[in-house]
Write an enzyme that holds these catalytic residues in place. Structure first.
Site, PDB file in Angstrom:
ATOM      1  N   HIS A  87     -23.606  -9.404  11.503  1.00  0.00           N
ATOM      2  CA  HIS A  87     -24.455  -9.356  10.199  1.00  0.00           C
ATOM      3  C   HIS A  87     -24.215 -10.199   9.124  1.00  0.00           C
ATOM      4  O   HIS A  87     -23.410 -10.217   8.274  1.00  0.00           O
ATOM      5  CB  HIS A  87     -24.561  -7.847   9.854  1.00  0.00           C
ATOM      6  CG  HIS A  87     -25.617  -7.512   8.811  1.00  0.00           C
ATOM      7  ND1 HIS A  87     -27.066  -7.265   9.476  1.00  0.00           N
ATOM      8  CD2 HIS A  87     -25.449  -7.294   7.559  1.00  0.00           C
ATOM      9  CE1 HIS A  87     -27.551  -6.954   8.423  1.00  0.00           C
ATOM     10  NE2 HIS A  87     -26.857  -6.814   7.170  1.00  0.00           N
ATOM     11  N   SER A 100     -31.605  -8.960   5.916  1.00  0.00           N
ATOM     12  CA  SER A 100     -31.005  -7.586   5.791  1.00  0.00           C
ATOM     13  C   SER A 100     -31.898  -6.782   4.930  1.00  0.00           C
ATOM     14  O   SER A 100     -33.283  -6.794   5.253  1.00  0.00           O
ATOM     15  CB  SER A 100     -29.519  -7.478   5.078  1.00  0.00           C
ATOM     16  OG  SER A 100     -29.101  -6.258   5.544  1.00  0.00           O
ATOM     17  N   TRP A 124     -26.172  -1.788  14.155  1.00  0.00           N
ATOM     18  CA  TRP A 124     -26.825  -0.826  13.189  1.00  0.00           C
ATOM     19  C   TRP A 124     -28.144  -1.256  12.874  1.00  0.00           C
ATOM     20  O   TRP A 124     -29.037  -0.554  12.608  1.00  0.00           O
ATOM     21  CB  TRP A 124     -25.898  -1.344  11.808  1.00  0.00           C
ATOM     22  CG  TRP A 124     -26.045  -0.284  10.589  1.00  0.00           C
ATOM     23  CD1 TRP A 124     -26.476  -0.726   9.433  1.00  0.00           C
ATOM     24  CD2 TRP A 124     -26.274   0.992  10.422  1.00  0.00           C
ATOM     25  NE1 TRP A 124     -26.692   0.376   8.539  1.00  0.00           N
ATOM     26  CE2 TRP A 124     -26.552   1.485   9.253  1.00  0.00           C
ATOM     27  CE3 TRP A 124     -26.067   2.164  11.557  1.00  0.00           C
ATOM     28  CZ2 TRP A 124     -26.637   2.880   8.709  1.00  0.00           C
ATOM     29  CZ3 TRP A 124     -25.682   3.599  11.100  1.00  0.00           C
ATOM     30  CH2 TRP A 124     -26.337   3.974   9.870  1.00  0.00           C
ATOM     31  N   LYS A 131     -36.257  -6.922   5.102  1.00  0.00           N
ATOM     32  CA  LYS A 131     -37.220  -6.042   5.154  1.00  0.00           C
ATOM     33  C   LYS A 131     -38.204  -6.433   3.970  1.00  0.00           C
ATOM     34  O   LYS A 131     -39.554  -6.350   4.118  1.00  0.00           O
ATOM     35  CB  LYS A 131     -36.715  -4.625   4.587  1.00  0.00           C
ATOM     36  CG  LYS A 131     -35.579  -4.259   5.596  1.00  0.00           C
ATOM     37  CD  LYS A 131     -34.855  -2.754   5.144  1.00  0.00           C
ATOM     38  CE  LYS A 131     -33.296  -2.591   5.236  1.00  0.00           C
ATOM     39  NZ  LYS A 131     -32.935  -2.495   6.472  1.00  0.00           N
TER      40      LYS A 131
HETATM   41  C1  GCU Z   1     -27.142  -1.377   4.737  1.00  0.00           C
HETATM   42  C2  GCU Z   1     -28.359  -0.592   5.182  1.00  0.00           C
HETATM   43  C3  GCU Z   1     -29.377  -1.541   5.891  1.00  0.00           C
HETATM   44  C4  GCU Z   1     -29.430  -2.967   5.240  1.00  0.00           C
HETATM   45  C5  GCU Z   1     -28.147  -3.491   4.846  1.00  0.00           C
HETATM   46  C6  GCU Z   1     -27.956  -4.638   3.912  1.00  0.00           C
HETATM   47  O1  GCU Z   1     -26.287  -1.538   5.715  1.00  0.00           O
HETATM   48  O2  GCU Z   1     -28.018   0.445   5.759  1.00  0.00           O
HETATM   49  O3  GCU Z   1     -30.741  -0.924   6.005  1.00  0.00           O
HETATM   50  O4  GCU Z   1     -30.102  -3.833   5.770  1.00  0.00           O
HETATM   51  O5  GCU Z   1     -27.186  -2.545   3.953  1.00  0.00           O
HETATM   52  O6  GCU Z   1     -28.992  -4.782   3.286  1.00  0.00           O
HETATM   53  O7  GCU Z   1     -27.105  -5.185   3.968  1.00  0.00           O
END
Ligand code: GCU
Length: 433
Positions: free
Chosen positions: A413, A272, A363, A276
């Site tokens: 997720h 997540s 998402w 990134k």
């Molecule tokens: C939120 C956010 C995402 C991210 C996620 C996470 O949902 O919008 O961009 O990847 O948190 O890190 O759990």
């Protein structure tokens, strides 16, 4: 036995509202989740120099195009970063050769960044195969909630740092308690990892910067004001993601000195927001052998121009500290981005990279993650490598790809055993020949 009807009603309602609430949280309303509504878009070319010249050789990639793309991401999205600190102390705090009932060696190491400020420590936790005599390849990744959450091993030091979760997951008032031990263990199958001959190296991302808009005040961004070229680095010239990625490079500096880990064979992995981070860490520091993105979505592997699920405007609004100031220019304005996320993945070339999606994680735009991986393949072609080597997103729970790996698994997720098994197989293919 028959339950009294009002009881079933209440329990049923409770479960239903819990399920609905959770899915709303996972897939916020008001965003596009339909393929047919993805806008028409044109991706910037991986292989065209800024002056329009077509890149046809690997040396043009290595000498010119790669750094053009890297600088574009630095300027427009993640920000620049500092160099290696001058004064660093590595302290091996403990080694337990019979951790997890003899199934692993556990080691805790402090990386003390002395020129940054008093007590500025990165607390690293390492598990190794029990019989590791020489150096082993390893996975390196941040954890979300402190080292003590990855396993209920009482020998792991309980983090004293500020925690993102206030009063859940065993935390009280944003601080960890004993009850937090092992809360994230389903995401860290340590016995499998060490059983297959790998080390696992992890640390809490909040050791570098707390994850909220004011987090920089107690993090490294408050202490460093020059980039690696010595040029002034203002707070918003870089970002939390760049700071976290920089922290991973500092761990790699340590691993270069550790006798048990082969620093040439470190796969940087993250889920997540930390996915990134792992992609940016792998792009910015070519010492990482492999980068792995688990459900990284918007601002990670997913193409921004598709505006499917989370969008640039929404991520900048909710998480203004994740990216540098310039990225806000692209709120509702993705077409003007001089790059897109396929170019982030291409920055790994010719090193292997793995992108993973989850079916229910709309998402994060699973198809946008796949397309990024696919379009990054052009850079691998310059090296005679096939990249992802498939045209279409594979079926569920099927891992594809060559130098770029990809799968979409069933479920939500998360990081699961299925994900880890693919990463270990991928690392076996690339690091153990
Ligand atoms: C939120 C956010 C995402 C991210 C996620 C996470 O949902 O919008 O961009 O990847 O948190 O890190 O759990």
């Amino acid at each position: 036995m028959q339950y009294p009807i009002p009881l079933i009603g209440c329990a049923g309602l409770y479960i239903l509202s819990f399920v609905i609430l959770n899915s709303l949280r996972a897939q916020p309303a008001g965003f596009n989740y339909e393929e047919a509504k993805v806008p028409d878009y044109e991706l910037p070319s991986v292989l065209k120099l800024n002056n329009g010249t077509q890149v046809t050789t690997s040396s043009q990639w290595i000498e010119v195009r790669r750094s053009e793309i890297l600088h574009t991401f630095e300027r427009e999205m993640y920000g620049r970063r500092p160099g290696k600190p001058k004064s660093v102390l590595h302290v091996v705090e403990s080694i337990d050769k019979s951790a997890l009932g003899g199934k692993a060696i556990r080691k805790e190491v402090t990386i003390r960044l002395k020129d940054i400020g008093p007590g500025f420590d990165l607390n690293v936790l390492i598990y190794l195969p029990p019989d590791a005599s020489g150096e082993v390849p390893a996975f390196l990744g941040y954890n979300f909630n402190g080292n003590h959450t990855i396993q209920s091993d009482p020998g792991i030091t309980l983090s004293k740092a500020w925690m993102r979760r206030g009063n859940e997951g065993g935390n009280v008032d944003h601080r960890a308690t004993e009850a937090a031990r092992g809360q994230s263990s389903s995401r860290w199958p340590i016995e499998t990892i060490v059983g297959r001959g790998y080390g696992l190296v992890t640390l809490y991302y909040g050791d570098v910067e707390s994850d909220h808009a004011e987090g920089w005040k107690d993090g490294i961004r408050a202490h460093i004001d020059r980039d690696q070229e010595g040029v002034v680095l203002d707070l918003e010239d870089w970002s939390a993601i760049s700071a976290w990625a920089w922290g991973l490079s500092r761990v790699l500096d340590y691993l270069e000195k550790d006798d048990h880990v082969d620093a040439f064979k470190v796969s940087v992995m993250g889920h997540s927001r930390l996915g990134k981070t792992s992609l940016w860490a792998g792009a910015a520091d070519q010492r990482f052998a492999i980068a792995i993105s688990n459900n990284s979505g918007c601002g990670g592997a997913a193409l921004s121009r598709r505006a499917f699920g989370e969008t640039v405007a929404r991520i900048n609004d909710r998480f203004p500290h994740w990216f540098c100031r310039n990225f806000m220019k692209y709120d509702e304005n993705e077409a003007e981005l001089p790059m897109d996320q396929h170019m982030l993945i291409a920055l790994m070339a010719p090193r292997p990279v793995y992108v993973a999606s989850a079916e229910e994680d709309l998402w994060a735009d699973p198809n946008g993650e796949f397309l990024s991986a696919k379009h990054a393949s052009a850079a691998y072609g310059l090296f005679g490598m096939p990249g992802i080597a498939v045209e279409k997103q594979p079926s569920l729970n099927e891992s594809v790809g060559d130098t770029i790996g990809y799968h979409i698994r069933t479920g939500k997720h998360d990081v699961t055993d299925y994900d880890w098994n693919q990463y270990i197989d991928f690392a076996d293919r690339h690091l153990k020949q």
